[in-house]
Design a protein around this motif. Structure first.
Motif, PDB file in Angstrom:
ATOM      1  N   ASP A 190      -9.968  13.047 -10.565  1.00 16.34           N
ATOM      2  CA  ASP A 190     -10.627  13.292  -9.323  1.00 16.34           C
ATOM      3  C   ASP A 190     -11.865  14.164  -9.549  1.00 16.34           C
ATOM      4  O   ASP A 190     -12.040  14.947  -8.702  1.00 16.34           O
ATOM      5  CB  ASP A 190      -9.675  14.023  -8.273  1.00 16.34           C
ATOM      6  N   MET A 191     -12.791  13.635 -10.400  1.00 18.19           N
ATOM      7  CA  MET A 191     -13.995  14.026 -10.552  1.00 18.19           C
ATOM      8  C   MET A 191     -15.043  13.348  -9.507  1.00 18.19           C
ATOM      9  O   MET A 191     -15.113  12.122  -9.413  1.00 18.19           O
ATOM     10  CB  MET A 191     -14.524  13.925 -12.039  1.00 18.19           C
ATOM     11  N   PRO A 192     -15.970  14.344  -8.955  1.00 16.06           N
ATOM     12  CA  PRO A 192     -17.085  13.638  -7.946  1.00 16.06           C
ATOM     13  C   PRO A 192     -17.798  12.572  -8.604  1.00 16.06           C
ATOM     14  O   PRO A 192     -18.205  12.693  -9.846  1.00 16.06           O
ATOM     15  CB  PRO A 192     -17.704  14.713  -7.342  1.00 16.06           C
ATOM     16  N   SER A 193     -18.356  11.553  -7.726  1.00 19.30           N
ATOM     17  CA  SER A 193     -18.822  10.506  -8.248  1.00 19.30           C
ATOM     18  C   SER A 193     -20.370  10.804  -8.833  1.00 19.30           C
ATOM     19  O   SER A 193     -20.991  10.350 -10.001  1.00 19.30           O
ATOM     20  CB  SER A 193     -19.101   9.337  -7.441  1.00 19.30           C
ATOM     21  N   THR A 194     -20.885  11.910  -8.264  1.00 17.19           N
ATOM     22  CA  THR A 194     -22.115  12.610  -8.558  1.00 17.19           C
ATOM     23  C   THR A 194     -21.898  13.032  -9.849  1.00 17.19           C
ATOM     24  O   THR A 194     -22.616  13.039 -10.857  1.00 17.19           O
ATOM     25  CB  THR A 194     -22.418  13.655  -7.713  1.00 17.19           C
ATOM     26  N   ALA A 195     -20.884  13.853 -10.036  1.00 19.51           N
ATOM     27  CA  ALA A 195     -20.585  14.570 -11.341  1.00 19.51           C
ATOM     28  C   ALA A 195     -20.479  13.454 -12.714  1.00 19.51           C
ATOM     29  O   ALA A 195     -20.840  13.576 -13.769  1.00 19.51           O
ATOM     30  CB  ALA A 195     -19.434  15.347 -11.359  1.00 19.51           C
ATOM     31  N   ILE A 196     -19.748  12.149 -12.346  1.00 20.94           N
ATOM     32  CA  ILE A 196     -19.653  11.294 -13.131  1.00 20.94           C
ATOM     33  C   ILE A 196     -20.926  10.581 -13.785  1.00 20.94           C
ATOM     34  O   ILE A 196     -21.338  10.484 -14.855  1.00 20.94           O
ATOM     35  CB  ILE A 196     -18.911  10.114 -12.590  1.00 20.94           C
ATOM     36  N   ASN A 197     -21.793  10.419 -12.745  1.00 20.88           N
ATOM     37  CA  ASN A 197     -23.205   9.742 -12.919  1.00 20.88           C
ATOM     38  C   ASN A 197     -23.843  10.830 -13.807  1.00 20.88           C
ATOM     39  O   ASN A 197     -24.908  10.271 -14.920  1.00 20.88           O
ATOM     40  CB  ASN A 197     -23.901   9.605 -11.762  1.00 20.88           C
ATOM     41  N   ILE A 198     -23.731  11.965 -13.578  1.00 16.71           N
ATOM     42  CA  ILE A 198     -24.578  12.934 -14.416  1.00 16.71           C
ATOM     43  C   ILE A 198     -24.128  13.080 -15.888  1.00 16.71           C
ATOM     44  O   ILE A 198     -25.028  13.400 -16.972  1.00 16.71           O
ATOM     45  CB  ILE A 198     -24.325  14.440 -13.798  1.00 16.71           C
ATOM     46  N   VAL A 199     -22.684  12.904 -16.020  1.00 18.89           N
ATOM     47  CA  VAL A 199     -22.169  13.017 -17.482  1.00 18.89           C
ATOM     48  C   VAL A 199     -22.526  11.703 -18.123  1.00 18.89           C
ATOM     49  O   VAL A 199     -23.193  11.794 -19.204  1.00 18.89           O
ATOM     50  CB  VAL A 199     -20.501  13.176 -17.419  1.00 18.89           C
TER      51      VAL A 199
END
Length: 260
Positions: A190-199
């Motif tokens: 359940d990681m935010p989509s913004t954090a996914i894009n950053i990673v």
């Protein structure tokens, strides 16, 4: 071995190490010419490109045959430490502080020196983590995932060397796997989509051809258009492979999620 032959060998090895370490073509030419000039002969010419070295050492006033060297370069990676070491050795040789034999022996040591795979992998992990934080991923989940992706990227470089994969295929395959796993892990934790894009963006940084692009621009401004354009095109091709890898990874993720 004659002194001039030893100087030629020094120039060849210095140029090879510098090009394989991703040095600018004009810098490699200058280093080769400086080494050749220590022979005292009148004719010293050198041409370097991203994939090869050509130079000649001659003197029309003597009856000795000229030395002409053609050397193909197959692999290139960022080794700024090696470039600095070769520059220091060439300066010491041209200043008369060391002999050609000593310079050649030191160049052999530089050629054989390389960071261990463990150090490279550890560096990739902290590089990805650092860019994750820099881009705003101040999230424990994002930072932990970034360390995992850094481990994948660092480990994949050893597979590239083992199987002799081209830069395009290496970047395409690695970004495909990394982006797919980041999307999948992000879904389950359940990681935010913004954090996914950053990673995912941070995971590109160890593979992004920033040095090649910068050197290509510098070579072009110096008038080395063949080397400059070749490096710029190489950077564009790698950048395209990174973008394609993310697209393929996202497509695979959507396909897997449609089955779940």
């Amino acid at each position: 071995m004659t002194r001039n032959k030893l100087i030629v060998d020094c120039a060849t090895l210095a140029g090879k190490v510098m090009l394989e370490s991703n040095a600018e073509s004009y810098r490699v030419e200058e280093t080769i010419l400086k080494i050749l000039e220590t022979s005292g002969l009148n004719v010293t010419e050198a041409i370097t490109m991203t994939t090869g070295i050509i130079f000649t050492l001659d003197d029309p006033e003597t009856n000795n045959p000229p030395f002409t060297v053609v050397r193909r370069i197959y692999e290139r990676n960022n080794q700024l430490r090696n470039i600095q070491s070769v520059n220091n050795i060439s300066r010491a040789l041209t200043a008369g502080q060391i002999s050609p034999q000593e310079a050649y022996d030191q160049l052999l040591i530089v050629e054989g020196s390389e960071y261990s795979q463990g150090i490279k992998t550890l560096g990739s992990m902290f590089l990805v983590l650092g860019f994750t934080i820099l881009l705003g991923g101040l999230n424990l989940k994002a930072m932990l995932v970034s360390l995992f992706t850094g481990l994948l990227v660092g480990s994949s470089s050893s597979l590239r060397n083992r199987f002799k994969v081209t830069g395009f295929l290496y970047s395409l395959f690695t970004t495909t796997v990394v982006s797919f796993l980041v999307y999948l892990i992000g879904y389950f934790i359940d990681m935010p989509s913004t954090a996914i894009n950053i990673v995912i963006t941070a995971s590109f940084m160890p593979m992004y051809p920033g040095t090649s692009l910068t050197n290509g621009i510098r070579d072009t401004l110096k008038g080395d258009y063949i080397s400059g354009v070749a490096r710029i095109i190489e950077s564009i091709v790698v950048a395209i492979s990174l973008a394609l890898g993310v697209a393929v990874g996202l497509t695979l993720y959507n396909g897997v999620m449609s089955w779940i």
